[in-house]
Write a protein that holds these residues in place. Structure first.
Motif, PDB file in Angstrom:
ATOM      1  N   SER A 242       0.797  -1.171  -0.089  1.00 36.38           N
ATOM      2  CA  SER A 242      -0.025   0.023   0.095  1.00 36.38           C
ATOM      3  C   SER A 242       1.022   1.205   0.068  1.00 36.38           C
ATOM      4  CB  SER A 242      -0.993   0.092   1.211  1.00 36.38           C
ATOM      5  OG  SER A 242      -0.189   0.396   2.103  1.00 36.38           O
TER       6      SER A 242
ATOM      7  N   LEU B 175      -1.613  -1.731  -3.878  1.00 35.07           N
ATOM      8  CA  LEU B 175      -2.755  -1.941  -3.328  1.00 35.07           C
ATOM      9  C   LEU B 175      -3.646  -0.463  -3.011  1.00 35.07           C
ATOM     10  CD1 LEU B 175      -1.943  -4.454  -0.724  1.00 35.07           C
ATOM     11  CD2 LEU B 175      -2.704  -4.763  -3.056  1.00 35.07           C
TER      12      LEU B 175
ATOM     13  N   SER C 274     -11.942   1.848  -1.185  1.00 36.78           N
ATOM     14  CA  SER C 274     -13.011   0.681  -1.370  1.00 36.78           C
ATOM     15  C   SER C 274     -13.765   0.979  -2.685  1.00 36.78           C
ATOM     16  CB  SER C 274     -13.764   0.718  -0.184  1.00 36.78           C
ATOM     17  OG  SER C 274     -14.504   1.934  -0.187  1.00 36.78           O
TER      18      SER C 274
ATOM     19  N   ARG D 167     -14.795   0.271  -6.117  1.00 31.78           N
ATOM     20  CA  ARG D 167     -14.601  -1.190  -6.849  1.00 31.78           C
ATOM     21  C   ARG D 167     -13.758  -0.844  -8.052  1.00 31.78           C
ATOM     22  NH1 ARG D 167     -15.048  -6.347  -4.914  1.00 31.78           N
ATOM     23  NH2 ARG D 167     -14.695  -7.728  -6.654  1.00 31.78           N
TER      24      ARG D 167
ATOM     25  N   LEU E   5     -10.038  -0.585  -7.636  1.00 33.02           N
ATOM     26  CA  LEU E   5      -9.445  -1.975  -7.025  1.00 33.02           C
ATOM     27  C   LEU E   5      -9.526  -3.017  -8.248  1.00 33.02           C
ATOM     28  CD1 LEU E   5     -11.430  -2.112  -3.505  1.00 33.02           C
ATOM     29  CD2 LEU E   5      -8.716  -1.844  -4.268  1.00 33.02           C
TER      30      LEU E   5
ATOM     31  N   TRP F 272      -5.708  -4.612  -9.595  1.00 31.98           N
ATOM     32  CA  TRP F 272      -5.853  -6.205  -9.735  1.00 31.98           C
ATOM     33  C   TRP F 272      -5.352  -6.617 -11.048  1.00 31.98           C
ATOM     34  CZ3 TRP F 272     -10.913  -6.411  -6.538  1.00 31.98           C
ATOM     35  CH2 TRP F 272     -10.655  -6.224  -5.588  1.00 31.98           C
TER      36      TRP F 272
ATOM     37  N   THR G  96      -5.255  -9.889  -0.934  1.00 31.17           N
ATOM     38  CA  THR G  96      -5.476  -9.606  -2.296  1.00 31.17           C
ATOM     39  C   THR G  96      -5.328 -10.539  -3.255  1.00 31.17           C
ATOM     40  OG1 THR G  96      -4.469  -7.812  -1.339  1.00 31.17           O
ATOM     41  CG2 THR G  96      -4.413  -7.944  -3.849  1.00 31.17           C
TER      42      THR G  96
END
Ligand SMILES: C[S@@+](CC[C@H](N)C(=O)[O-])C[C@H]1O[C@@H](n2cnc3c(N)ncnc32)[C@H](O)[C@@H]1O
Length: 238
Positions: free
Chosen positions: A38, A65, A69, A71, A74, A78, A108
């Motif tokens: 992070s 990371l 939150s 989506r 994120l 990923w 993760t």
């Protein structure tokens, strides 16, 4: 083309002796370590644990990371992490994604794996289990997590957990953001708890029957609560 192997390696909660023999073997032979990181971390905790077991010339890639939150953000992180790993595997390299504790619990790794599946042959993927923080924490205070036919509930400490706080054996993870509130609710329910932070690290802290009013204010992210029985039944440790 020969694909490299992809490992998801649980490196345990922090104690350098709590890596499995298999994790150590995989780390030793890996070409590239994928390190979750992070923006707030100076150095990844998983890497601190793993680095002593890796080859001095091991390659490293950081999988960032995002602290959000959202989506979409994120998913993008990923996806791009998975793509970087896919390219290395296509080049025949062995890649190990390291993760705290065990890869199957709030890691993760599972999101990355989701993105990689279908892009690389399934038989080139191996998940190496690790010792979960909750197992190390229970061992540290010599408490059972559950006995006989008792159930055990593991909860992340988000909104809406109040209904579960009466559960006989409870482990609350990710408690740092809501600790005072959770402790107050547990007190209302007459529950006894032990708070364990950074189990197995030099900076480990253990607090029996922690108070909701906290003069220090800041709680380490690597903290969990084991909740058992009623107040007064948790042993006081000197
Ligand atoms: C994202 S989850 C990772 C869990 C991990 N995969 C496992 O198997 O233990 C992070 C949470 O695990 C717990 N945790 C991880 N390492 C810990 C440690 N050394 N001491 C206490 N709690 C820890 C904390 O509750 C932290 O908020």
């Amino acid at each position: 083309m020969t694909w490299g192997r992809f490992y998801g390696v649980g490196v345990g909660p922090g104690d350098p002796q709590l890596l499995t023999l298999k994790a150590v073997e995989v780390l030793r032979k890996t070409d590239v370590i994928a390190i979750p990181k992070s923006k707030l971390e100076r150095e990844s905790v998983a890497w601190e644990i793993a680095k002593g077991h890796c080859r001095p010339d091991v390659g490293q890639i950081e999988i960032e990371l995002p602290m959000t939150s959202e989506r979409e953000v994120l998913e993008q992180a990923w996806e791009s992490g998975a793509e970087r790993i896919r390219r290395l595997l296509a080049d025949g390299q062995t890649v190990a994604f390291i993760t705290l504790g065990d890869p199957s619990l709030y890691s993760t790794y599972t999101y990355l794996l989701d993105k990689l599946k279908g892009k690389i042959p399934e038989e080139r993927i191996e998940t190496v289990p690790g010792i979960m923080a909750l197992a190390a924490a229970a061992a540290r205070v010599n408490l059972p997590l559950a006995e006989g036919d008792e159930p055990l509930l593991i909860l992340p400490s988000g909104e809406g957990i109040e209904d579960y706080l009466g559960f006989p054996n409870l482990v609350l993870m990710k408690v740092s953001r809501r600790l005072p509130e959770i402790l107050a609710r547990l007190k209302d329910k007459d529950r006894a708890a032990v708070l364990l932070s950074r189990v197995g690290h030099d900076t480990e802290r253990i607090e029996w029957n922690p108070e909701a009013q906290r003069p220090d204010g800041k709680i380490d992210y690597l903290s969990l609560l084991i909740v058992k029985g009623a107040v007064g039944r948790a042993e006081e440790e000197n």
